[in-house]
Design an enzyme around this catalytic site. Structure first.
Site, PDB file in Angstrom:
ATOM      1  N   GLU B  49      33.416 -56.029   4.668  1.00 47.03           N
ATOM      2  CA  GLU B  49      32.074 -55.264   4.718  1.00 47.03           C
ATOM      3  C   GLU B  49      31.269 -56.199   3.741  1.00 47.03           C
ATOM      4  O   GLU B  49      31.530 -56.885   2.664  1.00 47.03           O
ATOM      5  CB  GLU B  49      32.507 -54.032   3.683  1.00 47.03           C
ATOM      6  N   ASP B  60      24.964 -47.853  -6.248  1.00 49.70           N
ATOM      7  CA  ASP B  60      25.754 -48.714  -6.898  1.00 49.70           C
ATOM      8  C   ASP B  60      25.977 -48.747  -8.241  1.00 49.70           C
ATOM      9  O   ASP B  60      24.993 -48.574  -9.037  1.00 49.70           O
ATOM     10  CB  ASP B  60      25.414 -50.190  -6.505  1.00 49.70           C
ATOM     11  N   TYR B 175      33.563 -43.528   6.330  1.00 53.20           N
ATOM     12  CA  TYR B 175      33.955 -44.042   5.053  1.00 53.20           C
ATOM     13  C   TYR B 175      33.926 -43.002   4.298  1.00 53.20           C
ATOM     14  O   TYR B 175      32.645 -42.367   3.860  1.00 53.20           O
ATOM     15  CB  TYR B 175      32.815 -45.199   4.679  1.00 53.20           C
TER      16      TYR B 175
END
Ligand code: PLP
Lengths: 402, 268
Positions: B49, B60, B175
Site C-alpha cells: 500500500e 490519519d 479494508y
C-alpha cells in the site's frame, strides 16, 4: 436553465448541484446519518423550536437590531447603508446562533462532550459559552498561528471552562483545526458532538448550520419592511466559510429585486496569491467532507491562505455558496487587508461601532457599492461581529503594542 | 484474474494471510521509495500500500501526517507517485500495489485521466479514504474500465446496510478499520474485530484486510488468524521517521520488522 429551487436545497444526499455531499472516511458515515436524522426530526419538533427561540431571545438577545448608519451613508454618498447588528449578540458575533442550536441538539442526542474548531476564536467562544451553560465538557481545536493572534479569545474560552488544544500540523490555522477536530470525533463519536462553526463540512452540517443562521435573514426581512416599507436593494456579507452570509441571504433568495454580494478576503491582493478567496480565485475540489471551491495547487494540495482576519482565513467555502456562485444568484467579490482596515476605522469613527475585521470586509465592499447607487436605495450589511477581539491586530499594524 | 485476486487465491491455497505494509510515497525522500518497496517484498510483503501524500490527511494520526508533510516538502505529486510505481514494475511484475490517499488530488487530475495513467503505471487498486460508496459511482466506473480494483473501507460503525453497499462497490479486497479512530491509534479489541469480520463475511466473499492499530508482530499474528490480510502502517512509518536523517539504513530496518511480522504470522 430552469429557475433553481433555492429554498429546497440540498437534495437528500446533501448535494447543492455538483457541490456538497459526504466525503468522509467510512467510520463517520453512520454517525453523520444519526446526526442527519436527529436534525431533521428536531427541526420539526415544536418543543425543540420553542426552546431554541426562547434561548435566542433571552440568552443571545435576539432579535438583533437593524441600524440605519445615516452619518456613514451621508459621508460616503450614494445609497443608504443599514447594519444588521449581529455584533450585539451575546459573545459578540453571529456564531452563537448556531452553537445554541447545535448544543440543544447535542443534549437531545444524549452527548456529554462537545468539540469544535475555531479560527478567530469567535466560534470557539460561542461553543465554550453554550457548553458552560449546559454543563457539557468542551474541547476547542485552534491552529497555533491563531492561538497567537487571538490571545484574548483563547483566554475567554479557558475562563469558560473549555480546554483549548493548539494545533501545530499543516498550516497551523483554521483548516488544520478542523482536521484535528475530525480526528478527535472519529475516535469519540459515542459520547461526543462535533459543533462545526460554519456552513462547511459533510452533510448535514452545511444545511444545519445554515438553518440555525437564517434567523438573521428572517428577522432582517421583517425589520427592513417595518423600517423602510420595502426590501433592501442589496445585501452584503463577508464570507469565510459562509455562515453569516448564507444566514442573511437565504430568506431573500427568491426576492428577485434583492442583489447579493458575498465578500471574500483578498488578503494582500488576489494577484499576489496571498489571499483567502476560493470563490473569486480558486477551483472546485474536495476538502473537509464536501465538494466546493478551494484554494489548491495544480497537484490538488490545499494551499495556505492569508487574511488579516483569522475568521476569513480558510481555503474552502460552504458548498451552497459554490452553487450560488455558479447559478449567478449571488456575486462574490473580494476586499483586501488594507481596504478592510480602512473600513474598520471609517465605521468606528463615523458611527461609534467597532466592527470585527471579518465584518469590516463587508463594510468596505458596501461602501464601494453604495457609492455607485442612488440615495433612495438601500444596502443592508451583515455586521457579523464586534471588533474587541481584533484590538491587538489593528494596534500592531500601527506599530502600537497593547 | 487481477494481480490482487491471484495473490489472495495463491495465499489461500497455501493457508497463509497476506501481509500488506503501508508507506507514504516520497517519505523521507522520493529517491528511496522504489527501493523500500522492493525491500518490503523481499521481507515477505504480499501486497503493497503506497500512500499518496496530501496536505490535509484528516483520517490519519500524527505519524502518517508527518510522513505526508515530509513527502510534500519534496512536492511529491500524484503523477510522481505513479512514476514510482512504474519504476517498481520494471523489476516486480507480480506484487500488487494499492494506492491509498485522499480524493482531491485524483479529483484535480480527473477520474478518467487518473485511471488511465494508474493502469499504465501498473497500479492494481485504489483506496480513497474520504470517498464512501455513496459518492464513488463515477470513480468506480473509471477504475473498473481500467482494470483497477476500487478498495473500500468498512468500519466498526458500518451497519448491515452500509456493509452491503460497500460490498457491492468494492473489488479486490475490503479494508476493515479495526478501531474507531485515526491511523496509529491504540486499543485493538480482537474479539470485536473477529465478530465484525464474521458480519462482513455474511455479505461478501471478498478477502478482508484488517488495519489501523497493528503495532507489532504479535498483533499481526493474532489478526492473521481471523483476517485474510493484515495491514501495517504507522509502525513502519515510525521507523522511517526515526531514521529520516540516515535514509540508507531504513531499507534494512523495514526489512527486519516486516520479516519478523511475516514469520510470526506464518507461525500463527
Ligand atoms: C465576526 C465573524 N464574522 C465572520 C466570520 C466568518 O465565518 P462565516 O463566513 O462562517 O460567517 C467569523 C469567523 O470566525 C467571525 O468571527
Amino acid at each position: 436553465m430552469e429557475k433553481p429551487d433555492y429554498r429546497h436545497m440540498p437534495d437528500e444526499h446533501g448535494h447543492f448541484g455538483p457541490y456538497g455531499g459526504l466525503f468522509v472516511a467510512e467510520t463517520l458515515m453512520e454517525p453523520l446519518e444519526e446526526l442527519r436524522e436527529a436534525y431533521e426530526k428536531y427541526m420539526q419538533d415544536e418543543q425543540f423550536l420553542t426552546e431554541l427561540d426562547a434561548d435566542l431571545q433571552h440568552y443571545v438577545g435576539r432579535p438583533s437590531p437593524i441600524y440605519h448608519a445615516e452619518r456613514l451613508s451621508r459621508e460616503n454618498g450614494g445609497a443608504q447603508i443599514y447594519l444588521k447588528r449581529e455584533d450585539l449578540n451575546h459573545t459578540g458575533a453571529h456564531k452563537v446562533n448556531n452553537t445554541i442550536g447545535q448544543a440543544l441538539l447535542a443534549k437531545r442526542m444524549g452527548k456529554t462532550r462537545i468539540i469544535a474548531e475555531t479560527g478567530a476564536g469567535q466560534h470557539g467562544v460561542a461553543t465554550a459559552t453554550v457548553a458552560a451553560r449546559l454543563g457539557l465538557e468542551c474541547v476547542v481545536y485552534m491552529g497555533e498561528v491563531d492561538v497567537a493572534r487571538q490571545e484574548a479569545n483563547v483566554y475567554r474560552m479557558r475562563l469558560l471552562g473549555a480546554e483549548v488544544r493548539s494545533v501545530s500540523s499543516g498550516s497551523k490555522t483554521l483548516k488544520d483545526a478542523l482536521n484535528e477536530a475530525m480526528r478527535d470525533w472519529v475516535a469519540t463519536v459515542d459520547n461526543t458532538f462535533y459543533i462545526i462553526g460554519t456552513v462547511a463540512g459533510p452533510h448535514p452540517y452545511p444545511a444545519m448550520v445554515r438553518d440555525f443562521q437564517t434567523v438573521i435573514g428572517r428577522e432582517a426581512r421583517q425589520q427592513m419592511r417595518q423600517m423602510t416599507a420595502d426590501l433592501p436593494d442589496a445585501l452584503v456579507a463577508c464570507v469565510g466559510g459562509g455562515s453569516n452570509a448564507i444566514g442573511l441571504f437565504h430568506p431573500f433568495l427568491e426576492d428577485e429585486g434583492v442583489a447579493m454580494y458575498g465578500v471574500e478576503a483578498a488578503g494582500e491582493g488576489l494577484e499576489t496569491g496571498h489571499h483567502a478567496a476560493p470563490l473569486c480565485a480558486g477551483q472546485p475540489g474536495v476538502l473537509h467532507g464536501n465538494r466546493t471551491y478551494l484554494m489548491e495547487d495544480r497537484d490538488g494540495q490545499i494551499i495556505e491562505t492569508h487574511s488579516i482576519s483569522a475568521g476569513l482565513d480558510y481555503p474552502g467555502v460552504g458548498p451552497e455558496h459554490a452553487w450560488l456562485k455558479d447559478t449567478g444568484r449571488v456575486q462574490y467579490v473580494a476586499i483586501d487587508d488594507d481596504e478592510a482596515l480602512a473600513a474598520f476605522h471609517t465605521l468606528t469613527r463615523t458611527e461609534g461601532i467597532i466592527p470585527a475585521l471579518e465584518s469590516s470586509h463587508a463594510v468596505a465592499y458596501a461602501l464601494k457599492l453604495a457609492a455607485t447607487m442612488k440615495p433612495e436605495q438601500k444596502v443592508l450589511v451583515n455586521l457579523s461581529g464586534r471588533g474587541d477581539k481584533d484590538m491587538h491586530t489593528v494596534a500592531a499594524r500601527e506599530g502600537i503594542k497593547l | 484474474m487481477s494481480r490482487i485476486e491471484k495473490t489472495f487465491s495463491r495465499l489461500r491455497s497455501e493457508g497463509r494471510t497476506a501481509l500488506i505494509p503501508f508507506i507514504t510515497a516520497g517519505d523521507p525522500d522520493p529517491e528511496f521509495t522504489v527501493s523500500f518497496m522492493h525491500g518490503l517484498v523481499s521481507a515477505g510483503a504480499n501486497l503493497l500500500e503506497l500512500g499518496v501524500p496530501f496536505s490535509d490527511p484528516m483520517a490519519d494520526g500524527p505519524v502518517i501526517q508527518r510522513a505526508s508533510e515530509r513527502a510534500l516538502e519534496h512536492h511529491v505529486s500524484l503523477l510522481d507517485v505513479l512514476e514510482m510505481v512504474r519504476r517498481f514494475r520494471e523489476q516486480d511484475s507480480h506484487t500488487p500495489v494499492v494506492l491509498m490517499g485522499y480524493l482531491n488530488p485524483v479529483e484535480v487530475m480527473g477520474y478518467e485521466d487518473f485511471a488511465t495513467a494508474a493502469e499504465e503505471a501498473g497500479v492494481d487498486g485504489v483506496l480513497t479514504v474520504d470517498l464512501p460508496p455513496e459518492e464513488a459511482h463515477d470513480l468506480v466506473q473509471a477504475l473498473r474500465s481500467h482494470a483497477l480494483d476500487p478498495i473500500f473501507l468498512a468500519a466498526p460503525t458500518s451497519n448491515r446496510h452500509r456493509l452491503e453497499m460497500i460490498a457491492s462497490a468494492a473489488s479486490g479486497f475490503i479494508y476493515y478499520i479495526s478501531l474507531k479512530g485515526v491511523t496509529g491509534a491504540a486499543n485493538l479489541a480482537v474479539d470485536e474485530v473477529a465478530r465484525k469480520l464474521d458480519e462482513i463475511r455474511e455479505v461478501t466473499d471478498l478477502p478482508l484486510g484488517v488495519g489501523f492499530g497493528i503495532k507489532n508482530a504479535e498483533m499481526a499474528a493474532t489478526m492473521s488468524r481471523i483476517a485474510d490480510a493484515v495491514v501495517v502502517g504507522s509502525t513502519l512509518v515510525s521507523v522511517i521517521e526515526e531514521n529520516a536523517s540516515e535514509p540508507d539504513k531504513i531499507r534494512d530496518k523495514l526489512h527486519d520488522l516486516v520479516h519478523e511480522m511475516r514469520t510470526a504470522m506464518d507461525r500463527a
